[in-house]
Design an enzyme around this catalytic site. Sequence first.
Site, PDB file in Angstrom:
ATOM      1  N   LYS A  10      39.803  41.950  10.992  1.00 10.59           N
ATOM      2  CA  LYS A  10      39.466  42.102  12.412  1.00 10.59           C
ATOM      3  C   LYS A  10      40.739  42.300  13.260  1.00 10.59           C
ATOM      4  CE  LYS A  10      35.144  39.708  11.677  1.00 10.59           C
ATOM      5  NZ  LYS A  10      34.072  38.863  12.253  1.00 10.59           N
ATOM      6  N   GLU A  95      29.591  43.473  15.467  1.00 16.44           N
ATOM      7  CA  GLU A  95      30.507  43.356  16.603  1.00 16.44           C
ATOM      8  C   GLU A  95      30.720  44.708  17.278  1.00 16.44           C
ATOM      9  OE1 GLU A  95      32.887  39.541  14.693  1.00 16.44           O
ATOM     10  OE2 GLU A  95      33.777  41.543  14.577  1.00 16.44           O
ATOM     11  N   GLU A 165      24.419  41.293   6.558  1.00 21.72           N
ATOM     12  CA  GLU A 165      25.049  40.250   7.364  1.00 21.72           C
ATOM     13  C   GLU A 165      24.080  39.773   8.444  1.00 21.72           C
ATOM     14  OE1 GLU A 165      29.688  40.520   7.687  1.00 21.72           O
ATOM     15  OE2 GLU A 165      28.812  42.211   8.729  1.00 21.72           O
ATOM     16  N   GLY A 171      30.668  34.401  11.825  1.00 24.07           N
ATOM     17  CA  GLY A 171      31.629  33.602  12.563  1.00 24.07           C
ATOM     18  C   GLY A 171      31.092  32.324  13.158  1.00 24.07           C
ATOM     19  N   SER A 211      29.984  34.012   7.464  1.00 29.28           N
ATOM     20  CA  SER A 211      30.521  32.661   7.270  1.00 29.28           C
ATOM     21  C   SER A 211      30.788  32.315   5.802  1.00 29.28           C
ATOM     22  CB  SER A 211      29.583  31.610   7.896  1.00 29.28           C
ATOM     23  OG  SER A 211      29.528  31.778   9.305  1.00 29.28           O
ATOM     24  N   GLY A 232      34.879  37.547   6.631  1.00 25.65           N
ATOM     25  CA  GLY A 232      35.531  37.689   7.928  1.00 25.65           C
ATOM     26  C   GLY A 232      36.578  36.627   8.156  1.00 25.65           C
ATOM     27  N   GLY A 233      36.193  35.541   8.844  1.00 22.78           N
ATOM     28  CA  GLY A 233      37.142  34.501   9.237  1.00 22.78           C
ATOM     29  C   GLY A 233      37.973  33.940   8.099  1.00 22.78           C
TER      30      GLY A 233
END
Length: 247
Positions: A10, A95, A165, A171, A211, A232-233
């Site tokens: 990201k 997003e 997703e 997130g 997540s 992601g994170g």
Amino acid sequence: MKKYIFGNLKMHFNLKQTEEYLENFLPKVESSKNEIVLCPSFVNLMFTGQKLTSTKVLLGAQNVASEASGAYTGEVSASMLKSVGATYVLVGHSERKKYFLEKNETINKKIQECLGQGLKVVLCVGESKYERANKKHKQSLEKQLCECLKGLYDNELKNIIIAYEPIYSIGSGVLPKAKEVEEAVSYIRSVIQAEFSEKTASSLKILYGGSVNAENVKTFAGIKGVNGLLVGGASIKPDEFAKVCNI
């Protein structure tokens, strides 16, 4: 059987931070049997690509323009991504839809641009919390798949991976049940079979995203029909992402 593991970094890391990340992360995944793809920001694409040339890790982009070229300030075309060594491109991420109001028609054009340049595509689809709660998630998934893949041929699907997703899980730390993911993945295959063919549906690669971290990776990677993960994170933490990649 190998899994496909994508790290969506990201809007994180400047050039120096990217270099530090790669120096930490790459040695930890040298022996991984999985296909690993890093998707840095546009600014860091070329540098990351150069650092990956002597590794098994592939380069991916987080987005692409829907047009081939022209007066589109701030956009980056599929041919540009190809020229710096990208293999994969993420399209349709929630997003992008939420903050940049991307429509399925635009996503469809992006997919066609990528395929025309020989790039592989990861198409993100997923339902909202409202759609899941009101049992409209299948309708939502079908609409996204049909509109985003409109006009494509069976043989083009071999260069497309679907990333399931659930939007409410991205997130947030809110996780769907394994059974819900399995049912959604099975439904995605049924839609592809109806729109294309049984052979295409059975060979389709489907990722789970939302997540994912080192603690739950085995649960999601082990779900029937799931061929890999879009992270992601957790991917911005090199130690943790390496653990995910080495499942």
